[in-house]
Design an enzyme around this catalytic site. Structure first.
Site, mmCIF file in Angstrom:
data_model
loop_
_atom_site.group_PDB
_atom_site.id
_atom_site.type_symbol
_atom_site.label_atom_id
_atom_site.label_comp_id
_atom_site.label_asym_id
_atom_site.label_seq_id
_atom_site.Cartn_x
_atom_site.Cartn_y
_atom_site.Cartn_z
ATOM 1 N N ASP A 37 0.728 -1.299 0.159
ATOM 2 C CA ASP A 37 0.057 -0.053 -0.427
ATOM 3 C C ASP A 37 0.863 1.353 0.262
ATOM 4 O OD1 ASP A 37 0.975 -0.103 2.916
ATOM 5 O OD2 ASP A 37 -1.247 0.414 3.578
ATOM 6 N N GLY A 123 -2.802 -6.955 19.053
ATOM 7 C CA GLY A 123 -1.338 -8.070 18.148
ATOM 8 C C GLY A 123 -1.372 -8.886 17.819
ATOM 9 N N ASP A 174 -5.402 -0.248 5.851
ATOM 10 C CA ASP A 174 -6.281 -0.440 6.983
ATOM 11 C C ASP A 174 -7.675 -0.093 6.751
ATOM 12 O OD1 ASP A 174 -4.381 -2.530 7.027
ATOM 13 O OD2 ASP A 174 -2.903 -1.746 8.955
ATOM 14 N N TYR A 223 8.453 -2.373 10.884
ATOM 15 C CA TYR A 223 7.992 -2.280 10.167
ATOM 16 C C TYR A 223 8.018 -0.252 9.104
ATOM 17 C CZ TYR A 223 3.969 0.108 7.367
ATOM 18 O OH TYR A 223 2.818 -0.388 6.153
#
Ligand code: GLA
Length: 371
Positions: A37, A123, A174, A223
């Site tokens: 994304d 998580g 998301d 990330y």
């Protein structure tokens, strides 16, 4: 008591009167299109049943008084526009961030009393944070009494909250899946222009989620590092984003071995999203299964965001499912959940095989949850 009833009751118990309304936002599971994304790629997530509920009542202008029912009724009171991120980042950062980012985007900043509760395991890689932001956004928008804005505006405010208030340089998948998706359908999102297309799965296929039992740890550094690797690769290839690169360009460019592997994953994964949509439209479950397996292998070997327990769970599921479907890690990685697509008639047999062949780190057997 279901989630909405629990949140309603928690509000009344905290504030001494019932809420005016209860907003809800789901979590999401990503079928395919992982770590693409933020490279302007294509993704195919689905909203899930689990989510976040926010009971609300309008209150004094600019003032928020919130209770987190899942965190021992912890409270947060603040003035929108004055509040700072909570350190370390927790539910308060997302709440303050969402309120602040909405105000910056011209939503009238109403004051509100809020009670927040959720059913997404934390998580798990099923986007509990984006779900929290969108649910808070829906509650504040409803409390302001102004007409609803397009889902993408809420999604962009939620992404800004996560980036600027929690320090995660996340993409838009998301938030868009949660704000614009419809339950029971996948949503093809073009992350470059935010156009969307609903993709309906055949009614005799099942999308199941299995928790690996490995909680995503402090992975924000990983990330952001992956995102940085992709930007380095795009710059070296000479494209605006890896969405614009071909495999030939990736192979020909002067890149270090790790950076090349990251780019290989992104370019091949974007192609797999298109192929997956084709397989769904052709109702070809064996083809979709192979694409899901290839995605997992690429995330494990080239993007390096899987962990051994997730690999073992995916292997066990793929063996049990056979050629009629497949499984892969889902979400940011480093633990969390696995997504599996199979024939509905095979669910019981796959569940039995998991019971025999896989144990969670705590010794228990994993559960198959419908998305
Ligand atoms: C996290 C991020 C998303 C996306 C996925 C990986 O969920 O929030 O933007 O990058 O990881 O596909």
């Amino acid at each position: 008591m279901n989630l909405l009833e629990r949140t309603h009751a928690g509000f009344a118990a905290t504030f001494g009167h019932p809420p005016v309304g209860v907003a809800f936002a789901p979590g999401r599971v990503n079928l395919i299109g992982e770590h693409v994304d933020y490279n302007d790629g294509l993704v195919l997530p689905m909203p899930i049943l689990a989510g976040t509920a926010v009971a609300w009542s309008p209150w004094a202008e600019d003032q928020i008084d919130a209770v987190a029912l899942d965190f021992g009724n912890a409270r947060d009171r603040f003035t929108i526009g004055v509040a700072q991120p909570h350190q370390p980042a927790d539910w308060r950062s997302y709440l303050r961030g969402m309120a602040g980012c909405m105000a910056e985007r011209g939503y009238r900043a109403p004051g509100a009393k809020l009670a927040i509760a959720g059913s997404i395991p934390r998580g798990s890689g099923l986007s509990s944070s984006a779900s929290l932001c969108v649910a808070v956004g829906r509650a504040l928008a409803a409390a302001s009494g102004t007409p609803a804005r397009p889902p993408r505006e809420l999604a962009l405010a939620a992404q800004a909250a996560e980036q600027e208030w929690a320090g995660v340089n996340c993409g838009i998948m998301d938030q868009m899946a949660i704000a614009a998706g419809n339950h029971g359908h996948a949503l093809l999102i073009d992350c470059r222009n935010l156009s969307t297309q609903q993709v309906t799965l055949p009614s005799d296929w099942a999308v199941m989620i299995v928790q690996s039992g490995v909680q995503r740890g402090l992975v924000d550094g990983h990330y952001n590092q992956r995102r940085n690797d992709c930007e380095v690769a795009a710059a070296a290839i000479g494209v605006a984003a890896l969405r614009d690169a071909t495999s030939e360009q990736v192979e020909a460019a002067t890149l270090g071995p790790t950076t090349r592997d990251r780019a290989r994953h992104v370019v091949s994964e974007i192609a797999r999203v298109g192929a997956a949509v084709g397989a769904i439209e052709a109702q070809n479950l064996p083809a979709l299964g192979m694409i899901l397996r290839a995605s997992h292998a690429s995330l494990r070997d080239q993007f390096e965001v899987s962990v051994p327990a997730v690999d073992a769970l995916v292997r066990c599921l793929n063996t049990a499912i056979g050629s009629n479907g497949g499984a892969r890690m889902t979400g940011g990685g480093f633990g969390g959940a696995v997504v599996a697509v199979m024939r509905s008639e095979d669910i019981a047999q796959v569940e039995a095989a998991l019971h025999d062949g896989y144990r969670l780190p705590d010794g228990s057997t994993p559960l198959l949850m419908p998305a």
